[in-house]
Write a protein that holds these residues in place. Sequence first.
Motif, PDB file in Angstrom:
ATOM      1  N   THR A 163       3.937  12.033  11.682  1.00 30.98           N
ATOM      2  CA  THR A 163       3.890  10.299  12.843  1.00 30.98           C
ATOM      3  C   THR A 163       2.454  10.424  12.709  1.00 30.98           C
ATOM      4  OG1 THR A 163       4.887  11.717  14.181  1.00 30.98           O
ATOM      5  CG2 THR A 163       6.237  10.053  12.355  1.00 30.98           C
ATOM      6  N   SER A 164       1.573  11.320  13.500  1.00 29.22           N
ATOM      7  CA  SER A 164       0.666  11.687  14.193  1.00 29.22           C
ATOM      8  C   SER A 164       1.018  11.194  15.785  1.00 29.22           C
ATOM      9  CB  SER A 164      -0.088  10.359  13.905  1.00 29.22           C
ATOM     10  OG  SER A 164      -1.378  10.608  12.637  1.00 29.22           O
ATOM     11  N   PHE A 165       1.939  12.319  16.033  1.00 27.14           N
ATOM     12  CA  PHE A 165       2.840  12.632  17.259  1.00 27.14           C
ATOM     13  C   PHE A 165       3.521  10.961  17.792  1.00 27.14           C
ATOM     14  CE2 PHE A 165      -0.052  16.212  16.706  1.00 27.14           C
ATOM     15  CZ  PHE A 165       0.768  17.376  16.888  1.00 27.14           C
ATOM     16  N   GLY A 166       3.632  10.416  17.356  1.00 26.24           N
ATOM     17  CA  GLY A 166       3.979   8.612  17.174  1.00 26.24           C
ATOM     18  C   GLY A 166       2.757   7.667  17.583  1.00 26.24           C
ATOM     19  N   SER A 167       1.594   8.013  16.961  1.00 24.11           N
ATOM     20  CA  SER A 167       0.760   6.732  16.978  1.00 24.11           C
ATOM     21  C   SER A 167      -0.130   6.176  15.206  1.00 24.11           C
ATOM     22  CB  SER A 167      -0.882   7.881  17.703  1.00 24.11           C
ATOM     23  OG  SER A 167      -1.287   8.712  16.581  1.00 24.11           O
ATOM     24  N   ALA A 168       0.688   6.862  14.588  1.00 26.54           N
ATOM     25  CA  ALA A 168       0.748   7.101  12.692  1.00 26.54           C
ATOM     26  C   ALA A 168       1.454   5.206  13.054  1.00 26.54           C
ATOM     27  CB  ALA A 168       1.024   7.335  12.164  1.00 26.54           C
ATOM     28  N   CYS A 178      -0.866  10.628   5.136  1.00 27.96           N
ATOM     29  CA  CYS A 178      -0.170   9.107   6.178  1.00 27.96           C
ATOM     30  C   CYS A 178      -0.418  10.765   7.349  1.00 27.96           C
ATOM     31  CB  CYS A 178       1.313   9.208   6.086  1.00 27.96           C
ATOM     32  SG  CYS A 178       1.897   8.235   7.502  1.00 27.96           S
ATOM     33  N   GLY A 179      -0.635  10.505   8.932  1.00 31.10           N
ATOM     34  CA  GLY A 179      -0.276  11.121  10.025  1.00 31.10           C
ATOM     35  C   GLY A 179      -1.717  11.930   9.947  1.00 31.10           C
ATOM     36  N   GLY A 180      -1.601  13.101  10.504  1.00 27.62           N
ATOM     37  CA  GLY A 180      -2.483  13.779  10.981  1.00 27.62           C
ATOM     38  C   GLY A 180      -3.770  14.099   9.916  1.00 27.62           C
ATOM     39  N   LEU A 185       0.755  -0.695   0.103  1.00 24.36           N
ATOM     40  CA  LEU A 185      -0.369   0.065  -0.039  1.00 24.36           C
ATOM     41  C   LEU A 185       0.893   1.075   0.095  1.00 24.36           C
ATOM     42  CD1 LEU A 185      -2.124  -1.029   2.882  1.00 24.36           C
ATOM     43  CD2 LEU A 185      -2.426  -1.644   0.390  1.00 24.36           C
ATOM     44  N   THR A 186      -0.044   2.349  -0.374  1.00 23.50           N
ATOM     45  CA  THR A 186       1.300   3.474  -0.174  1.00 23.50           C
ATOM     46  C   THR A 186       0.477   4.825   0.207  1.00 23.50           C
ATOM     47  OG1 THR A 186       0.205   3.767  -2.527  1.00 23.50           O
ATOM     48  CG2 THR A 186       2.798   3.310  -2.309  1.00 23.50           C
ATOM     49  N   ALA A 187       1.358   5.658   0.637  1.00 18.23           N
ATOM     50  CA  ALA A 187       0.586   6.967   1.229  1.00 18.23           C
ATOM     51  C   ALA A 187       1.898   8.086   1.268  1.00 18.23           C
ATOM     52  CB  ALA A 187       0.184   7.178   2.887  1.00 18.23           C
ATOM     53  N   THR A 188       1.106   8.994   1.391  1.00 18.94           N
ATOM     54  CA  THR A 188       2.616  10.473   1.747  1.00 18.94           C
ATOM     55  C   THR A 188       2.739  11.546   2.756  1.00 18.94           C
ATOM     56  OG1 THR A 188       1.126  12.194   0.552  1.00 18.94           O
ATOM     57  CG2 THR A 188       1.909  10.460  -1.351  1.00 18.94           C
ATOM     58  N   SER A 189       4.001  12.597   2.914  1.00 17.87           N
ATOM     59  CA  SER A 189       3.360  13.309   3.711  1.00 17.87           C
ATOM     60  C   SER A 189       2.218  14.169   3.013  1.00 17.87           C
ATOM     61  CB  SER A 189       4.490  13.464   4.354  1.00 17.87           C
ATOM     62  OG  SER A 189       5.514  14.261   2.845  1.00 17.87           O
ATOM     63  N   ALA A 190       2.160  15.099   4.116  1.00 17.23           N
ATOM     64  CA  ALA A 190       1.230  16.173   3.039  1.00 17.23           C
ATOM     65  C   ALA A 190       1.835  16.832   1.711  1.00 17.23           C
ATOM     66  CB  ALA A 190       0.675  16.934   4.634  1.00 17.23           C
ATOM     67  N   PRO A 191       2.954  17.553   2.351  1.00 14.53           N
ATOM     68  CA  PRO A 191       3.518  17.939   1.326  1.00 14.53           C
ATOM     69  C   PRO A 191       3.423  17.146  -0.225  1.00 14.53           C
ATOM     70  CG  PRO A 191       4.289  18.586   2.916  1.00 14.53           C
ATOM     71  CD  PRO A 191       4.217  17.323   2.864  1.00 14.53           C
ATOM     72  N   ALA A 192       3.841  16.018   0.160  1.00 12.96           N
ATOM     73  CA  ALA A 192       4.006  14.875  -1.569  1.00 12.96           C
ATOM     74  C   ALA A 192       2.388  14.790  -2.240  1.00 12.96           C
ATOM     75  CB  ALA A 192       4.807  14.355  -0.961  1.00 12.96           C
ATOM     76  N   SER A 214      -7.582   4.761   5.924  1.00 17.67           N
ATOM     77  CA  SER A 214      -6.363   4.979   6.021  1.00 17.67           C
ATOM     78  C   SER A 214      -5.641   4.923   7.080  1.00 17.67           C
ATOM     79  CB  SER A 214      -6.263   5.960   4.401  1.00 17.67           C
ATOM     80  OG  SER A 214      -6.574   5.945   3.948  1.00 17.67           O
ATOM     81  N   ALA A 215      -5.541   5.577   8.116  1.00 22.65           N
ATOM     82  CA  ALA A 215      -4.888   6.013   8.779  1.00 22.65           C
ATOM     83  C   ALA A 215      -4.675   4.162   9.837  1.00 22.65           C
ATOM     84  CB  ALA A 215      -6.032   6.865   9.615  1.00 22.65           C
ATOM     85  N   ASP A 216      -6.329   3.392   9.892  1.00 23.66           N
ATOM     86  CA  ASP A 216      -6.240   2.719  10.390  1.00 23.66           C
ATOM     87  C   ASP A 216      -5.604   1.160  10.097  1.00 23.66           C
ATOM     88  OD1 ASP A 216      -7.864   0.283  11.949  1.00 23.66           O
ATOM     89  OD2 ASP A 216      -8.752  -0.921  10.289  1.00 23.66           O
ATOM     90  N   LEU A 217      -5.238   1.257   7.704  1.00 26.99           N
ATOM     91  CA  LEU A 217      -4.806   0.125   7.774  1.00 26.99           C
ATOM     92  C   LEU A 217      -3.064   0.919   7.735  1.00 26.99           C
ATOM     93  CD1 LEU A 217      -6.943  -0.468   4.313  1.00 26.99           C
ATOM     94  CD2 LEU A 217      -5.990  -1.344   5.769  1.00 26.99           C
ATOM     95  N   ILE A 218      -2.510   1.599   7.681  1.00 28.69           N
ATOM     96  CA  ILE A 218      -1.508   2.491   7.932  1.00 28.69           C
ATOM     97  C   ILE A 218      -0.153   1.351   9.124  1.00 28.69           C
ATOM     98  CG2 ILE A 218       0.213   4.271   8.712  1.00 28.69           C
ATOM     99  CD1 ILE A 218      -1.611   6.004   6.255  1.00 28.69           C
ATOM    100  N   ARG A 219      -1.783   1.990  10.226  1.00 31.66           N
ATOM    101  CA  ARG A 219      -1.339   1.104  11.706  1.00 31.66           C
ATOM    102  C   ARG A 219      -1.224  -0.364  11.489  1.00 31.66           C
ATOM    103  NH1 ARG A 219      -4.214   5.392  13.746  1.00 31.66           N
ATOM    104  NH2 ARG A 219      -6.281   4.282  13.281  1.00 31.66           N
ATOM    105  N   GLN A 220      -1.766  -0.849  10.552  1.00 31.14           N
ATOM    106  CA  GLN A 220      -1.808  -2.750  10.464  1.00 31.14           C
ATOM    107  C   GLN A 220      -0.983  -2.779   9.905  1.00 31.14           C
ATOM    108  OE1 GLN A 220      -4.569  -4.588   9.785  1.00 31.14           O
ATOM    109  NE2 GLN A 220      -6.225  -2.774   9.348  1.00 31.14           N
TER     110      GLN A 220
END
Length: 349
Positions: free
Chosen positions: A74-79, A44-46, A23-30, A52-58
């Motif tokens: 990183t959602s303050f470490g929880s992503a 990814c993140g906030g 699966l793929t994701a990016t930071s906000a600026p990308a 999407s966040a649920d799958l990223i955490r898995q």
Amino acid sequence: MAGRGAKGAAAELRRLADRLGALTATSAPARGLFAGRPYDLGVCGGFASEPSADLIRQADVVLVVGAGLNQFTTSFGSAFGPDVHLVQVDLADRATHPRVDRHIRGDARVAAAELLAALDGHPTPAQPWGGAAARAGEGPLQHARPAGDDVTADGRLDPRSVMRRLDALLPADRLVVSDGGHFIGWANTYLELPAADSITLVGTAFQAIGLGFPSAPGVAVARPDALTVVVTGDGGGLMGIADLDTLVRSARSALVLVVNDAAYGAELHQYGSQGLDREVMVIDEVDFATVARGLGASAATVSRLEDLRAVGEWLAAGAQGTFLADLRVSPTVVAPYIREIVERTLVRR
């Protein structure tokens, strides 16, 4: 997961993800780097959607290319999950986040090409994640967000429904220039982007407001072939209002969206929720449409969703010059990323 440092390796990273069944994701600026790819989760993140966040955490393994992994990504470490194996490819001499398990110093494109070469002779998975992420292939999960109401209880527009409607109106070839402020939770999640480098987040990068209008003329001049979409709040818009004149004089095609909630929204929700005086965070409502017309732009005040017809008509007529839409939105609808900041940082203090 790719950041702006990987924008030159977009094609290679797409092939690598397909080869790995990732699966793929990016930071906000990308955002936009993996646009249109099946099994892309968006950001990814906030700013991530809940699915999407649920799958990223898995994820068991996350390959991070060209992203610094700041607190928002990183959602303050929880992503990411607690047992994730985090591999970072970056030009930095060392890992940029303590969660990184392995840091590889290198160019994004070279590293992606080497990884693709190393996979020669290995089978490609029949389906990503062994089928455990099938819902990601059924449709873009980054768009699985609340639709919003037409009008909120206070009689003002719901910013979520406004942005969803605008996303459908705007042409695919768009460049978004965003000021900083509470409203980035709407423009940066509801407006789709066609490719890497389709969004400029100067205000967010510097953690300052008032940099939307000053950033816009450069983008408009650099890419006259695309529609420049400037998104600002009323507070930041007033701080940089002089450069609206610059934009009007220089842009071939620019749409300005003023998310006008008659307040410094980020402060209202972050600090007002902590018991600080909300009165100083409120702004007298400004008629940005009249200001824009005085500077030579076309403009409309948008108090109901049907008022967006004026934007559609301007686009249909060729989108020439600059058009400003003064979006009268409600301050009562709080962006999820702001809730996250309040819950994870301010409350602890």
